[in-house]
Design an enzyme around this catalytic site. Structure first.
Site, PDB file in Angstrom:
ATOM      1  NE  ARG A 129      51.260  21.354-120.676  1.00  0.00           N
ATOM      2  CZ  ARG A 129      51.526  22.026-119.566  1.00  0.00           C
ATOM      3  NH1 ARG A 129      50.801  21.846-118.492  1.00  0.00           N
ATOM      4  NH2 ARG A 129      52.535  22.873-119.521  1.00  0.00           N
ATOM      5  N   GLY A 130      54.061  18.882-120.001  1.00  0.00           N
ATOM      6  CA  GLY A 130      54.906  19.377-118.909  1.00  0.00           C
ATOM      7  C   GLY A 130      55.916  18.300-118.563  1.00  0.00           C
ATOM      8  CB  ALA A 131      59.602  18.317-118.310  1.00  0.00           C
TER       9      ALA A 131
ATOM     10  NE  ARG B 174      55.246  17.102-126.464  1.00  0.00           N
ATOM     11  CZ  ARG B 174      54.936  18.189-125.747  1.00  0.00           C
ATOM     12  NH1 ARG B 174      54.328  18.070-124.572  1.00  0.00           N
ATOM     13  NH2 ARG B 174      55.259  19.394-126.194  1.00  0.00           N
TER      14      ARG B 174
ATOM     15  CD  GLN C 120      51.234  24.945-124.164  1.00  0.00           C
ATOM     16  OE1 GLN C 120      51.043  25.949-124.860  1.00  0.00           O
ATOM     17  NE2 GLN C 120      52.033  23.974-124.548  1.00  0.00           N
TER      18      GLN C 120
ATOM     19  CG  ASP D 114      59.906  21.293-121.748  1.00  0.00           C
ATOM     20  OD1 ASP D 114      59.804  22.533-121.713  1.00  0.00           O
ATOM     21  OD2 ASP D 114      58.937  20.516-121.642  1.00  0.00           O
TER      22      ASP D 114
ATOM     23  CG  ASN E 207      60.605  26.572-120.788  1.00  0.00           C
ATOM     24  OD1 ASN E 207      60.191  25.552-120.245  1.00  0.00           O
ATOM     25  ND2 ASN E 207      59.977  27.737-120.683  1.00  0.00           N
TER      26      ASN E 207
END
Ligand SMILES: CSC[C@H]1O[C@H](OP(=O)(O)O)[C@H](O)[C@@H]1O
Length: 368
Positions: A54-56, A94, A206, A247, A257
């Protein structure tokens, strides 16, 4: 960055088998370190959807490798139609992080331009790896530009600089360095005393699990706080700087975000605390101007709110937080309007959160 003193990226190609992409399963951190093998575009889709990665920036690179793996698994008569189908599929994993679509589209365009190339698999792998390396370079540049903010603050106060961050915009959300944490690591490595307030970041925590983990591995002093603590800390001059990730950021500087970021920005504005967003250019959406109205906000399984996972000393177990009959809503992101953003820390420098300043740094932006 490092885990147990060993350097890692968040994603890499299996050295012994170029048909296998490997990632750290972030659903298990910090309690269990487990590596996942991704062999098909479906594996990449599920890893993104289920937040093993995960994480852009990392989502984008994982999907880029997903296009390479699609090529390895091609069956059928039309390769072009097959690649179009897999690109569309991967982009549905996503909805909010624009890096996903950006990376898939870049891979698809490259693969179609070279569709007849005798070494298409090899050059596609090279292209995906170039996207990975580009994100590392972007992150390190963001760190270098953000370092100046921390240095200036330290010069002024001659005491540890207190930085609040939300969710995980660290190296675990990227490939290395991170976005929001990159300036922190650069300052720490330079010997500038810093301390990080790490928002736990409900519902998937997170911050409590990933940001705290990576800061601890790097020896950066930090304190995990409940999400609603930041305003109180800012009222009592305990936060010098807020740095968060993104994001998706519009060409006008509106920032999507993790849910709760907007509330931190409001508290920062009310208390005169600088609020910076760290992001690579791969996170800008050059087509959008009104983030609140136009950025798609992911809604995830309500059980991420009604249940919480923890370590009982032997395994990761979920426990229920709410009455069985209670409903829950699980909005994954919110949008901070540009007016609440002090500045954007990018790989080309720091700019104001407005269209004119953004396009001065990225004149090619809205032509993409
Ligand atoms: C550097 S992008 C990090 C960004 O992504 C996180 O969301 P998620 O963990 O759901 O992928 C969060 O919004 C971070 O700021």
């Amino acid at each position: 960055m490092q885990i147990n003193g060993k350097p890692y990226h968040t994603i890499w190609l299996n050295e012994a088998d170029s048909s296998v992409v490997q990632v750290i399963d972030q659903r298990k951190l910090p309690f269990v370190f487990e590596i996942l093998d991704l062999k098909t575009p479906e594996d990449c889709f599920c890893a993104i959807r289920d937040m093993a990665v995960r994480g852009a920036p990392l989502i984008g690179v994982t999907a880029a490798y997903g296009m390479y793996l699609a090529l390895l698994n091609f069956r059928g008569s039309s390769l072009e139609e097959y690649l179009d189908e897999k690109a569309t599929y991967l982009k549905t994993a996503r909805p909010t992080a624009v890096n996903l679509a950006f990376a898939v589209d870049e891979m698809l365009k490259f693969m179609k331009l070279n569709i007849g190339h005798p070494r298409l698999k090899e050059i596609s792998l090279k292209k995906a790896t170039e996207l990975k390396v580009r994100e590392i370079e972007f992150s390190e540049k963001i760190g270098e530009f953000g370092l100046k903010l921390i240095e200036d603050m330290y010069e002024r106060k001659q005491a540890p600089v207190n930085i609040l961050t939300h969710c995980n915009a660290g190296w675990l959300a990227c490939i290395d360095w991170g976005t929001a944490t990159a300036p922190v690591y650069k300052a720490h490595h330079k010997g500038i005393p810093v301390h990080v307030w790490a928002d736990e970041t409900r519902p998937r925590n997170q911050g409590a699990r990933l940001t705290a983990f990576e800061l601890g591995e790097e020896g950066v002093p930090h304190t995990v706080i409940a999400d609603n603590t930041g305003g109180h800390l800012m009222q009592h001059n305990m936060v010098d700087l807020v740095i968060v990730g993104s994001d998706r950021t519009t060409v006008t500087g509106d920032v999507a975000n993790k849910i709760g970021t907007y509330l931190k920005a409001l508290a920062a504005k009310d208390n005169g605390v600088p609020f910076y967003v760290a992001l690579p250019s791969s996170t800008f959406d050059w087509q959008l101007k009104n983030g609140v109205l136009e950025i798609p906000i992911e809604e995830r399984d309500p059980d991420e709110v009604t249940l919480i996972e923890g370590w009982n000393g032997e395994s990761i177990q979920p426990v229920r937080l709410t009455p069985e009959k209670s409903r829950a809503a699980n909005f994954g992101f919110d949008v901070t309007p540009a007016r609440l953003v002090t500045g954007l820390i990018t790989e080309r420098g720091i700019c104001r959160a407005n269209e004119e300043s953004i396009l001065q740094l990225f004149p090619e932006g809205n032509k993409q």
